[in-house]
Motif scaffolding. Structure first.
Motif, short mmCIF file in Angstrom:
data_model
loop_
_atom_site.label_atom_id
_atom_site.label_comp_id
_atom_site.label_asym_id
_atom_site.label_seq_id
_atom_site.Cartn_x
_atom_site.Cartn_y
_atom_site.Cartn_z
N SER A 21 53.05 32.25 42.40
CA SER A 21 52.86 33.45 41.60
C SER A 21 53.39 33.23 40.19
CB SER A 21 53.57 34.64 42.24
OG SER A 21 53.00 34.95 43.51
N GLN A 23 54.23 35.61 36.55
CA GLN A 23 54.22 36.87 35.80
C GLN A 23 54.66 36.60 34.38
OE1 GLN A 23 56.48 40.11 37.47
NE2 GLN A 23 55.36 41.59 36.23
N SER A 70 43.88 34.03 41.58
CA SER A 70 43.57 35.45 41.55
C SER A 70 44.56 36.16 40.63
CB SER A 70 43.65 36.06 42.95
OG SER A 70 44.96 35.93 43.48
N LYS A 71 44.21 37.40 40.27
CA LYS A 71 45.14 38.21 39.50
C LYS A 71 45.25 39.56 40.17
CE LYS A 71 41.54 39.53 36.17
NZ LYS A 71 41.20 39.62 34.73
N ASP A 72 46.36 40.22 39.99
CA ASP A 72 46.48 41.54 40.59
C ASP A 72 46.62 42.61 39.52
OD1 ASP A 72 49.19 41.62 39.82
OD2 ASP A 72 49.87 40.80 41.74
N SER A 73 46.86 43.82 39.96
CA SER A 73 46.83 44.94 39.04
C SER A 73 48.02 44.96 38.10
CB SER A 73 46.78 46.26 39.82
OG SER A 73 47.89 46.34 40.69
N THR A 74 49.05 44.23 38.44
CA THR A 74 50.21 44.16 37.55
C THR A 74 49.81 43.37 36.30
OG1 THR A 74 51.68 44.16 39.44
CG2 THR A 74 52.62 43.48 37.34
N THR A 77 49.72 39.08 35.69
CA THR A 77 50.26 38.45 36.89
C THR A 77 49.13 37.74 37.63
OG1 THR A 77 51.99 40.12 37.16
CG2 THR A 77 51.43 38.81 39.09
N HIS A 79 48.13 34.55 40.77
CA HIS A 79 48.59 33.82 41.94
C HIS A 79 47.70 32.60 42.15
CE1 HIS A 79 50.84 37.46 42.87
NE2 HIS A 79 49.73 38.14 42.66
#
Length: 126
Positions: A21, A23, A70-74, A77, A79
């Motif tokens: 991960s 950030q 992938s990326k997330d909603s944060t 950020t 992964h």
């Protein structure tokens, strides 16, 4: 001040899986593109996988079908899911981010990225 922090690096056996991960803090807008690079002893640093703000993905041939970025909603950020690990996947993995737009053919080139983390070590051995 922009700060890039990677996590998730550890040891794994061949055929195993790991998830990294990353950030990025201190930047209040989405970066255009973020990616993962790796550096193994005796080898040049190479781009592994990138994802842009529209979800366009780029992978180095050696990880296609095994790794998934992938990326997330944060905000800012990403992964890296690494499956079917091989000893040659070992190395220090770095997260990088850029804010300038560039064609996909250049996104695995390290010199186009503006910010870098300190890296997280991945070791694949039996």
């Amino acid at each position: 001040q922009v700060h890039v922090m990677e996590s998730g690096g550890t040891s794994a056996q061949p055929g195993g899986s790991l998830r990294l991960s990353c950030q990025v803090s201190g930047y209040t807008a989405n970066f255009y593109c973020m990616g993962w690079f790796r550096h193994a002893p005796g080898k040049e640093r190479e781009g592994v996988a990138t994802i842009d703000d529209e979800g366009d993905l780029v992978y180095v041939d050696s990880v296609k079908g095994r790794f998934a970025i992938s990326k997330d909603s944060t905000l800012n950020t990403i992964h890296l899911q690494m499956n079917s690990l091989k000893p040659e996947d070992s190395g220090k993995y770095y997260c990088a981010a850029m804010w300038g737009r560039i064609g996909s053919r250049y996104r695995l080139e390290s010199q186009v990225y503006n910010y870098w983390g300190q890296g997280t070590q991945v070791t694949v051995s039996s």
